[in-house]
Scaffold this motif. Sequence first.
Motif, PDB file in Angstrom:
ATOM      1  N   HIS A 121      66.645  40.365 -33.206  1.00  0.00           N
ATOM      2  CA  HIS A 121      65.206  40.681 -33.230  1.00  0.00           C
ATOM      3  C   HIS A 121      64.525  40.138 -34.483  1.00  0.00           C
ATOM      4  O   HIS A 121      63.352  39.773 -34.448  1.00  0.00           O
ATOM      5  CB  HIS A 121      64.974  42.187 -33.092  1.00  0.00           C
ATOM      6  N   ASP A 174      70.020  41.906 -27.709  1.00  0.00           N
ATOM      7  CA  ASP A 174      68.842  42.754 -27.899  1.00  0.00           C
ATOM      8  C   ASP A 174      67.699  41.989 -28.564  1.00  0.00           C
ATOM      9  O   ASP A 174      66.715  42.592 -28.986  1.00  0.00           O
ATOM     10  CB  ASP A 174      69.204  43.977 -28.748  1.00  0.00           C
ATOM     11  N   GLY A 175      67.854  40.662 -28.638  1.00  0.00           N
ATOM     12  CA  GLY A 175      66.826  39.813 -29.235  1.00  0.00           C
ATOM     13  C   GLY A 175      66.365  38.764 -28.248  1.00  0.00           C
ATOM     14  O   GLY A 175      65.698  39.068 -27.261  1.00  0.00           O
ATOM     15  N   VAL A 184      62.152  47.719 -34.427  1.00  0.00           N
ATOM     16  CA  VAL A 184      62.635  47.949 -33.066  1.00  0.00           C
ATOM     17  C   VAL A 184      63.082  49.394 -32.866  1.00  0.00           C
ATOM     18  O   VAL A 184      63.360  49.816 -31.742  1.00  0.00           O
ATOM     19  CB  VAL A 184      63.778  46.979 -32.707  1.00  0.00           C
ATOM     20  N   LEU A 219      61.232  44.415 -26.961  1.00  0.00           N
ATOM     21  CA  LEU A 219      62.461  44.615 -27.736  1.00  0.00           C
ATOM     22  C   LEU A 219      62.619  46.018 -28.302  1.00  0.00           C
ATOM     23  O   LEU A 219      63.696  46.375 -28.785  1.00  0.00           O
ATOM     24  CB  LEU A 219      62.513  43.615 -28.907  1.00  0.00           C
TER      25      LEU A 219
END
Length: 285
Positions: free
Chosen positions: A12, A62-63, A231, A269
């Motif tokens: 992220h 997760d990015g 995030v 995100l």
Amino acid sequence: MNYQHAFHAGNHADVLKHVVLLAICDALTAKPAACFALDTHAGAGLYRLQDARARRTAEADDGISLLLASAPRQPLVARYLDAVKACRALHGADAYPGSPWLLAHALREQDRIACCETESAVAGALRHAMGGDARVAVHATDGYAAMKALLPPRHGGQRLNRGLVLIDPPYEAQIAEFDTAFYAMRDALARWPQGIQMLWYPVKQRRTLTPFMRQAAKLQTKATLVVELLVRADDSPLRMNGSGLLILDPPWQLATALAPALEALRGALGETGADTRLHWIREPA
């Protein structure tokens, strides 16, 4: 140095940094005069998200991978995703571009790029990733020292009055890194006041950033902007909960353009407690 960005490529923090980096490049190239970019902690320039190091942390899941799956249509985010796709068209489906690759992708024939990397093996990988691009000079040296040696930039005997310094250190020195970065940026302002400077930093617990932000507000800029993507809630010292960018003398209207992009990134995100910050610590006149 023990830090290896291959473990974190496409996370992220990379997403935020690279969305903003491309927005600044596009603002620079909107004018015809040549510009210069200095990447002080350049890394390898190109990463493989399926190699063992990237898969050990799986941070890209997760990015960039999550963002590609949701594909927000916000223009600055779409611009970034198009650049990632262009990189993959050339280098394979698991490729992820580092900032040197993105600079070379976004800037023009008349522009010049200098990339610094202290680790000799990583510097070699960076040269390979740049593919002999004549616009790009790779320096196996300390990036802070390069800010003194290479600023103000010159090409063909002419001074380049427009451009960007990207400072993206690994923060192995933790909080002490902020002091090093502050003095380097202050010196660079005196050497090249026309340039834009952008410092990336991690966010774990926000209170630890307060002393640096007070320092940064004293820098003699025309304007200083803070851009952050969290995030999750910024209340744990054990993991990176978000990241931010301190931008000295940002392009006109960058903040306005970034506001919807940050919201798109938070929506794509963010976990519980996700948030964004976009504020001036020195407002433009």
